[in-house]
Every structure is written in C-alpha cells, then in structure tokens.
Design a protein around this motif. Structure first.
Motif, PDB file in Angstrom:
ATOM      1  N   TYR A   1       3.840   7.222  -8.541  1.00 24.08           N
ATOM      2  CA  TYR A   1       2.420   7.621  -8.105  1.00 24.08           C
ATOM      3  C   TYR A   1       2.002   6.913  -6.816  1.00 24.08           C
ATOM      4  CZ  TYR A   1       3.151   8.952 -12.722  1.00 24.08           C
ATOM      5  OH  TYR A   1       3.772   9.612 -13.881  1.00 24.08           O
ATOM      6  N   TYR A   2       0.960   7.550  -6.326  1.00 24.68           N
ATOM      7  CA  TYR A   2       0.371   6.874  -5.155  1.00 24.68           C
ATOM      8  C   TYR A   2      -0.912   5.746  -5.554  1.00 24.68           C
ATOM      9  CZ  TYR A   2      -1.029   6.314  -0.166  1.00 24.68           C
ATOM     10  OH  TYR A   2      -1.290   5.859   1.140  1.00 24.68           O
ATOM     11  N   TRP A   3      -0.701   4.592  -5.842  1.00 23.85           N
ATOM     12  CA  TRP A   3      -1.795   4.146  -6.214  1.00 23.85           C
ATOM     13  C   TRP A   3      -2.194   3.127  -5.120  1.00 23.85           C
ATOM     14  CZ3 TRP A   3       1.226   1.161 -10.824  1.00 23.85           C
ATOM     15  CH2 TRP A   3       1.398   1.995 -11.930  1.00 23.85           C
ATOM     16  N   PRO A   4      -3.728   2.629  -4.879  1.00 25.57           N
ATOM     17  CA  PRO A   4      -4.200   1.844  -3.995  1.00 25.57           C
ATOM     18  C   PRO A   4      -3.187   0.576  -3.787  1.00 25.57           C
ATOM     19  CG  PRO A   4      -5.939   2.720  -5.378  1.00 25.57           C
ATOM     20  CD  PRO A   4      -4.800   3.176  -6.118  1.00 25.57           C
TER      21      PRO A   4
ATOM     22  N   ILE B   1      -3.888   9.975  -4.689  1.00 20.54           N
ATOM     23  CA  ILE B   1      -4.307   8.720  -4.957  1.00 20.54           C
ATOM     24  C   ILE B   1      -5.403   8.469  -6.297  1.00 20.54           C
ATOM     25  CG2 ILE B   1      -6.496   8.218  -3.428  1.00 20.54           C
ATOM     26  CD1 ILE B   1      -4.677   5.713  -2.445  1.00 20.54           C
ATOM     27  N   ASP B   2      -5.959  10.106  -6.375  1.00 15.72           N
ATOM     28  CA  ASP B   2      -6.989   9.927  -7.287  1.00 15.72           C
ATOM     29  C   ASP B   2      -6.325  10.049  -8.759  1.00 15.72           C
ATOM     30  OD1 ASP B   2      -9.167   9.761  -5.627  1.00 15.72           O
ATOM     31  OD2 ASP B   2      -9.233  11.987  -5.510  1.00 15.72           O
ATOM     32  N   TYR B   3      -4.997  10.484  -8.892  1.00 18.08           N
ATOM     33  CA  TYR B   3      -4.396  10.446 -10.219  1.00 18.08           C
ATOM     34  C   TYR B   3      -3.283   9.497 -10.349  1.00 18.08           C
ATOM     35  CZ  TYR B   3      -6.756  14.817  -8.903  1.00 18.08           C
ATOM     36  OH  TYR B   3      -8.063  15.802  -8.623  1.00 18.08           O
ATOM     37  N   PRO B   4      -3.780   8.338 -11.001  1.00 16.76           N
ATOM     38  CA  PRO B   4      -2.636   7.354 -10.982  1.00 16.76           C
ATOM     39  C   PRO B   4      -1.574   7.771 -12.212  1.00 16.76           C
ATOM     40  CG  PRO B   4      -4.792   6.786 -12.123  1.00 16.76           C
ATOM     41  CD  PRO B   4      -4.727   8.075 -11.390  1.00 16.76           C
ATOM     42  N   ASP B   5      -1.811   8.670 -12.983  1.00 18.06           N
ATOM     43  CA  ASP B   5      -0.776   8.886 -13.878  1.00 18.06           C
ATOM     44  C   ASP B   5      -0.292  10.545 -13.373  1.00 18.06           C
ATOM     45  OD1 ASP B   5      -0.015   6.750 -15.576  1.00 18.06           O
ATOM     46  OD2 ASP B   5      -2.185   6.994 -15.789  1.00 18.06           O
ATOM     47  N   GLY B   6      -0.667  11.252 -12.327  1.00 16.78           N
ATOM     48  CA  GLY B   6      -0.367  12.536 -12.054  1.00 16.78           C
ATOM     49  C   GLY B   6      -1.589  13.469 -12.481  1.00 16.78           C
ATOM     50  N   LEU B   7      -1.479  14.712 -12.064  1.00 18.75           N
ATOM     51  CA  LEU B   7      -2.676  15.480 -12.518  1.00 18.75           C
ATOM     52  C   LEU B   7      -2.089  16.396 -13.480  1.00 18.75           C
ATOM     53  CD1 LEU B   7      -5.348  17.054 -11.901  1.00 18.75           C
ATOM     54  CD2 LEU B   7      -4.156  17.983  -9.813  1.00 18.75           C
ATOM     55  N   THR B   8      -2.678  16.585 -14.451  1.00 21.13           N
ATOM     56  CA  THR B   8      -2.318  17.195 -15.812  1.00 21.13           C
ATOM     57  C   THR B   8      -2.370  18.586 -15.654  1.00 21.13           C
ATOM     58  OG1 THR B   8      -2.598  15.496 -17.148  1.00 21.13           O
ATOM     59  CG2 THR B   8      -2.220  17.585 -18.176  1.00 21.13           C
ATOM     60  N   LEU B   9      -1.315  19.651 -15.905  1.00 23.64           N
ATOM     61  CA  LEU B   9      -1.400  21.089 -15.631  1.00 23.64           C
ATOM     62  C   LEU B   9      -1.232  21.528 -17.191  1.00 23.64           C
ATOM     63  CD1 LEU B   9       0.846  23.056 -13.321  1.00 23.64           C
ATOM     64  CD2 LEU B   9       1.114  23.549 -15.552  1.00 23.64           C
ATOM     65  N   SER B  10      -2.176  22.437 -17.511  1.00 23.83           N
ATOM     66  CA  SER B  10      -1.987  22.949 -18.913  1.00 23.83           C
ATOM     67  C   SER B  10      -1.799  24.557 -18.863  1.00 23.83           C
ATOM     68  CB  SER B  10      -3.354  22.719 -19.678  1.00 23.83           C
ATOM     69  OG  SER B  10      -3.802  21.229 -19.626  1.00 23.83           O
ATOM     70  N   THR B  11      -1.414  24.904 -19.790  1.00 27.27           N
ATOM     71  CA  THR B  11      -1.232  26.407 -20.029  1.00 27.27           C
ATOM     72  C   THR B  11      -2.451  26.990 -20.091  1.00 27.27           C
ATOM     73  OG1 THR B  11      -0.653  26.371 -22.366  1.00 27.27           O
ATOM     74  CG2 THR B  11       1.331  26.014 -20.844  1.00 27.27           C
ATOM     75  N   GLN B  12      -2.700  28.274 -20.023  1.00 25.80           N
ATOM     76  CA  GLN B  12      -4.234  28.921 -20.402  1.00 25.80           C
ATOM     77  C   GLN B  12      -4.510  28.755 -21.958  1.00 25.80           C
ATOM     78  OE1 GLN B  12      -4.827  32.756 -18.417  1.00 25.80           O
ATOM     79  NE2 GLN B  12      -2.655  32.382 -17.529  1.00 25.80           N
TER      80      GLN B  12
ATOM     81  N   LEU C   1      -1.606  -1.710  -6.845  1.00 25.63           N
ATOM     82  CA  LEU C   1      -0.093  -1.592  -6.908  1.00 25.63           C
ATOM     83  C   LEU C   1       0.398  -3.275  -6.904  1.00 25.63           C
ATOM     84  CD1 LEU C   1       2.490   0.352  -6.384  1.00 25.63           C
ATOM     85  CD2 LEU C   1       2.711  -0.893  -4.358  1.00 25.63           C
ATOM     86  N   LEU C   2      -0.156  -4.025  -6.009  1.00 29.78           N
ATOM     87  CA  LEU C   2       0.307  -5.496  -6.026  1.00 29.78           C
ATOM     88  C   LEU C   2      -0.030  -6.259  -7.013  1.00 29.78           C
ATOM     89  CD1 LEU C   2      -0.277  -6.082  -2.388  1.00 29.78           C
ATOM     90  CD2 LEU C   2       1.895  -5.673  -3.310  1.00 29.78           C
ATOM     91  N   GLU C   3      -1.136  -5.773  -7.787  1.00 34.52           N
ATOM     92  CA  GLU C   3      -1.679  -6.488  -8.948  1.00 34.52           C
ATOM     93  C   GLU C   3      -0.779  -5.892 -10.065  1.00 34.52           C
ATOM     94  OE1 GLU C   3      -5.449  -5.393 -11.042  1.00 34.52           O
ATOM     95  OE2 GLU C   3      -6.045  -5.814  -8.898  1.00 34.52           O
ATOM     96  N   PHE C   4       0.074  -4.741 -10.148  1.00 34.97           N
ATOM     97  CA  PHE C   4       0.792  -4.296 -11.192  1.00 34.97           C
ATOM     98  C   PHE C   4       2.189  -5.330 -11.030  1.00 34.97           C
ATOM     99  CE2 PHE C   4       4.549  -1.844 -11.775  1.00 34.97           C
ATOM    100  CZ  PHE C   4       4.436  -1.127 -12.971  1.00 34.97           C
ATOM    101  N   TYR C   5       2.690  -5.394  -9.807  1.00 33.84           N
ATOM    102  CA  TYR C   5       3.798  -6.097  -9.587  1.00 33.84           C
ATOM    103  C   TYR C   5       3.615  -7.570  -9.884  1.00 33.84           C
ATOM    104  CZ  TYR C   5       6.339  -2.137  -8.098  1.00 33.84           C
ATOM    105  OH  TYR C   5       6.870  -0.707  -7.953  1.00 33.84           O
TER     106      TYR C   5
END
Lengths: 294, 347
Positions: free
Chosen positions: A10-13, A191-202, A17-21
């Motif tokens: 993902y695209y993290w600020p 960058i607003d979706y740190p785990d991706g943007l969920t796509l749901s069925t109808q 990201l550095l904190e994660f590492y």
C-alpha cells in the motif's frame, strides 16, 4: 523455518512507513522485503530512501531484500529498476522477467508474479541464479509437494502465508477510477486506504480490495493452521504480507507458533480477529481461493 | 521510429502488418482464411490453451484439415499452448508440444518458461511466439525470452499505451504483435487470478477465465442475477440486456457507489490507431475471439482486412470508415468499444 515480511503493498505516508519498519527492527522477523512494487508514481520514498532504510534494517540484524515493480512499462521505471539491480549491497526480488534479465549473473529471489508453476521453470531460473522462489498464490499444497521433490539444490522456497492476496495487476488505477479521476491526476488517493479500498458485491459480500493498479482479495489468507504440513514440505521461509494494524501481534503469533509456545488453533483464532475482513485458505486446499476450508 | 522500420526491412520482415485471426473450430478457421486473415491461431481440445471451453477447439483430424486449408491459401497457422502446466500435468503438456512440432504449424504460442525451455531444446526448428499470457510488457523481459529460448515474436498485454508500444518495438529483439479487437482483458494477462479466487480455475491453470461451469443465472425479485462461484457479479434491471458474468466486468459497490469498478462490458477496438501502430513497427494485429462464432470471425476479419488494406494504401489519409466501426460495434461485448490502455484516462 524463517519468518519474512513482504513489501508494503500500500501507499502509506512516509512517517507511518518508517515507524512500521522501526517496530520491525525489534521484531522476531528474519527477512524484510522493502521497496515499491505496485506503482511508480508513489514517490514519498525515493530510491535513495529505500536504500538507506535497507542499511538501517541490515544494521538491526535483518536480511534485507529489495523488491521491485511487478508491472514495468515506462523507461523511467526501467531506469529505477536498473539502479536497484546494480546495487550489490542487497539481494533483489524480481517480480518480472525484465528484472530477472537485469540480474543476470547475480543471485536473486523470484517473486510470486514470476509464475513458477512447474519444475522445468524452477530449474531454468535456478540456472540463472535464483536462490529463492515464492510459491504462486493460486497453486495447491499438492503442487508444492510435487515441486519440492525436484527442487534444485541451494534454492529456498518461500510461502505467502498471511495477508490480503495480490490477485491481479492492470495499467488502469482502480482507486483513481473509484474517485472518478484520471490516472495522471490520481491525487494519490490510495494514500487514504492503508489496507486497500474494499469492493463489495451488490449483496454486500466484501469480495476484493483495490490498491491502485493492483486488485487483492478482501479476505486475508492464513495458513498458520497448516504449519506442520508446511514444515514437512520443506518450506524455508514464511512470508507475512503487511497490514496497517497490529502487525506486531500477527508476527508474534507466527513466531510463538513456530517456537511451539502457542497452539496452532489458538494462534489462528487470534489472527482471525486481526484481519480486515476474515480468513481464506482455499488455494492451499485446491479449491477457490476465497474459500475457507481449515 | 525510423530506425526500427529500416531494421525490419533489412531483417526481411514483411512490411505489411499481419492480421492474426481466432479459430475456435474449423468453420471459423475457414471464415478467417476466406475473409482475408494472414494467419490463424487455434488450440488443442484441452486445458493446454487459454480458450478451454466446452465444444471448442480442434481434434487432431480437424487440425490437419485446418492447417491444409490455410496453407493452400497462403495463410499461416499458429498453435496456442499457452497455459501454465503444473507437475501433475507436465507430461500431457510436454506431449502437446511434441504433437505441435509434428504438425506443420508456422509457430507455437507459449507462455510458460518450462515449456519454452523444453520446446527450444527438444524441437529447435519450432518457431516460438511468446503468448500474451507470458506478461511481457518491457524489452528486458523480451530479451530474456529471446536469449534463452530464441522466441521470434511476442504478443504483448493489453496494458500498454501507444508511446509505450513504440518504445517497446524500438528496443525489442523480436517482432511485436498487439491486440486490435475483441474482449478486453484489463489486467496484465498471465498475472490475473481473479477467476480462480472465485472458482478455483484460472486462465493460467485451466485455460479459462470465469468458467461457464461455475456460472449461475437466477431470476429474483431484485432482477436477473448472474453469479460466478456463488459470487454476485451482476444484477440486471428489466430493460437491461444480460451479459456473461466475466468477473472483472460486473457492477460492484465501492464506498457509496455501485458501478463497473473494474471495467464495463466492452470490447477493445484499435481500428483508428492502425497508422500509428504500423508506424511504430508492430508486425501483427491480433483479433480476440476463439470462443465466438464463425459469423463473428467472418464479419470482424472482413472489416479489419479492408481497414488494413486502406491503411497500407495511404496511411496518411487513413481514417476508419463509419460502416466498419458500426459493424464492429454490433458484435462487441455490451455493443460498445474502447481504446483501453491506449486512451487517456488510463495514463
């Protein structure tokens, strides 16, 4: 078996990201894959920044692998790739045959998108210097067993055991599309979706996750319960794919199960509560990837 | 650009772009040949190729007839063996390569590295094309396949822009073939496992995307629903025409919106780009649709033959005839067409 953490998909600020590492440096993880593998427009971390991060992780005792773009189209992307492939400080994970070609004569890791589906392919790439391969996501434990039998000497096998699964790549950015934006003016919405943007069925089944040009499973693969079989198959490395929350706990569960200080069933139960949507493991059992068999 | 064209002529490539047509069965093959294809491509009747659909493809006898029919009329024949064998199926795929080498085909279209390696070593005279399933989008990847297996041509995924195609051809060690028309894969071919995520079967493993055996049609109070592996792909209102539930072409919810989040049901049509593709040095245009009828093949190939001829005659003043566009529109998925990755919003 060793534990690895795959590249952040993902695209993290940058600070996040550095904190994660920073946290990873003190974690019981042996191998850390770093680098941008999805979109070359994500430049909060420049190549120099990744290389510098690699130095810091190495100093913290981690084996560092530079992972590379899966979809290589533009010359600017090739240029960045050449630079990573020429830097001999770090092992490189090739996620495209273009990288394999540039790594000629050097040891390398072949990522799951390289499509190693049979022993012939495994042999050809090992002759090119491949020292480790990541088992393709859609294949079953039976296929892994067959391939392990003829695996060339000196080649390590890595298995993607935890995380939202990469399922597809496109030139189109689906995050930009969801915001009705053209790709060249995407405003870095991912960058607003740190785990991706969920796509749901109808009918509200949370089905996929959109991550820029990548499409992932909404469910998280979890093979922790299969640890004994994985061990019996001679897998060398377990890969955990990063998620934005409570990664330390995910790593902790895997580590304690590997040490034998936590029961597999209890460990799996704890992991289920840490996932964005829920677990799946179908591919491993030879059925649809989204199924949960265990 | 100029260099690559000069280079091609020097190497003896035909200066005219080839028109490579789909042949799901013998009547389609004949339709393609009779309507102006320069090459046809087909597959065996099993999972060794990426159009493994019930009732489709060729028995050995029909294949021999097809090859003879095409060759007598000066049309080339390419055999697709472009799925990824696993150890359990390796011998079947290997024997398919051996059979391909015995047939008098002009090229074998393959994606898997193990298969390419086997074919190059065992059958060095067999002309190899890298399948679109090989996911090669850059010239370093093409160099890999050329250096190791001596491929002569690569079919490139439908994700490159025009300038990227130009750049690729300029630096490519092999001929480049692009898709011109047909169902649009928006994902990099060979790296999409959405289908197996829902059904357990994918183009790589089984030779089919969104396989018919996993499709359900349900009439409900909310409308006609189509499902794949139990997953709701589309729900149609009363006035809407229902289409096949290809996973990536359904309507899904993202945030508060319900829309075609991945792609609309639409076909790729690059008819208007022919002069640029020719100028770029692309050697062949591929038409998708082995699963379609002989009538479709005849209609589409006829239009593309006329367009290619017009473009060859006078590339500078070429523009697609309206009648051609409307003819192609009629047989397109969702009766609409797109320039796909060649269009601006993708870049």
């Amino acid at each position: 078996m060793k534990l690895s953490v795959g590249p952040v998909l993902y695209y993290w600020p940058k600070d996040r990201l550095l904190e994660f590492y920073d946290v990873l440096m003190d974690s019981p993880v042996d191998i850390v894959y770093i680098g941008e593998t999805i979109c070359s427009k994500r430049t909060l971390m420049r190549t120099e920044d990744w290389l510098e991060l690699g130095e810091r992780l190495t100093a913290a005792g981690k084996e560092v692998v530079m992972s590379t773009l899966v979809l290589l189209e533009a010359e600017s992307e090739m240029k960045r790739l050449r630079r990573l492939c020429a830097d001999e400080r770090f092992l490189v994970e090739a996620n495209d045959l273009g990288a394999v070609q540039l790594l000629k004569g050097r040891p390398f890791v072949a990522g799951h998108s390289v499509n190693i589906y049979n022993s012939g392919t495994l042999r050809v790439l090992s002759e090119q210097g491949m020292k480790r391969w990541v088992f393709p996501l859609e294949l079953s434990s039976q296929t892994l067993e067959d391939m392990q039998r003829t695996r060339p000497d000196g080649v390590e096998t890595e298995l993607f055991v935890y995380g939202r699964m990469p399922l597809a790549y496109s030139a189109r950015c689906f995050t930009a599309r969801a915001h009705n934006l053209p790709k060249d003016d995407c405003q870095y919405r991912c960058i607003d979706y740190p785990d991706g943007l969920t796509l749901s069925t109808q009918d509200d089944n949370r089905f996929l996750a959109i991550n820029g040009i990548q499409t992932q499973s909404a469910r998280t693969i979890n093979l922790l319960g299969e640890l004994d079989r994985i061990q019996a198959l001679g897998v060398d490395i377990l890969r955990i794919s990063p998620q934005s929350n409570r990664m330390d706990q995910v790593i902790g569960v895997f580590n304690r199960c590997l040490e034998g200080s936590l029961d597999l069933e209890e460990g799996s139960g704890r992991l289920a509560s840490l996932m964005p949507v829920g677990p799946c493991d179908g591919y491993w059992h030879g059925s649809a990837g989204m199924d949960y068999v265990a | 650009m100029q260099t690559s064209r000069v280079c091609q002529i020097r190497l003896g490539y035909p200066d005219m772009m080839e028109l490579v047509a789909p042949a799901g069965n013998l009547p389609s093959l004949k339709a393609a040949v009779d309507n102006g294809a320069t090459a046809v491509y087909f597959g065996f009747r099993d999972a060794t190729n990426a159009r493994h659909f019930a009732g489709l493809n060729f028995s050995p006898a029909k294949m021999a007839q097809g090859i003879e029919y095409a060759h007598r009329r000066g049309v080339k024949v390419f055999l697709a063996l472009n799925t990824y064998p696993q150890p359990e199926g390796w011998e079947r795929w290997q024997s398919a390569v051996d059979r391909a080498a015995e047939l008098n085909v002009d090229a074998m279209i393959t994606a898997d590295i193990g298969m390419l390696d086997y074919a190059a070593r065992r059958h060095p005279d067999l002309n190899l094309h890298l399948s679109v399933q090989g996911s090669a989008t850059n010239y370093e990847a093409l160099r890999f396949y050329q250096e190791h297996f001596g491929i002569r041509r690569a079919v490139v995924p439908r994700v490159l822009s025009l300038s990227q195609v130009e750049h690729l051809v300029e630096h490519s060690p092999v001929e480049v073939e692009v898709f011109g028309f047909g169902s649009l894969c928006v994902m990099v071919e060979g790296r999409c496992i959405l289908s197996s995520y829902a059904t357990g079967q994918s183009p790589n493993t089984f030779g089919a995307c969104s396989p018919a055996s996993h499709v359900e049609w349900r009439e409900t109070s909310a409308g006609l629903e189509t499902r794949l592996g139990g997953v709701l792909i589309e729900r149609y209102g009363k006035d809407e025409n229902a289409g096949y539930p290809t996973l990536c072409k359904g309507r899904f919810q993202v945030g508060d919106h319900t829309f075609h989040a991945i792609e609309e049901p639409t076909s790729l049509n690059t008819l208007e780009l022919l002069p640029q593709l020719k100028q770029a040095g692309v050697v062949a245009i591929k038409i998708e649709g082995r699963q379609r009828s002989p009538v479709y093949v005849a209609q589409v190939i006829k239009v593309w033959r006329a367009a290619l001829d017009a473009c060859e005659r006078d590339p500078e003043n070429y523009s697609p005839d309206e009648a051609w566009m409307s003819e192609l529109g009629k047989v397109s998925e969702g009766t609409q067409t797109t320039l796909g990755a060649y269009s601006r919003p993708w870049q």
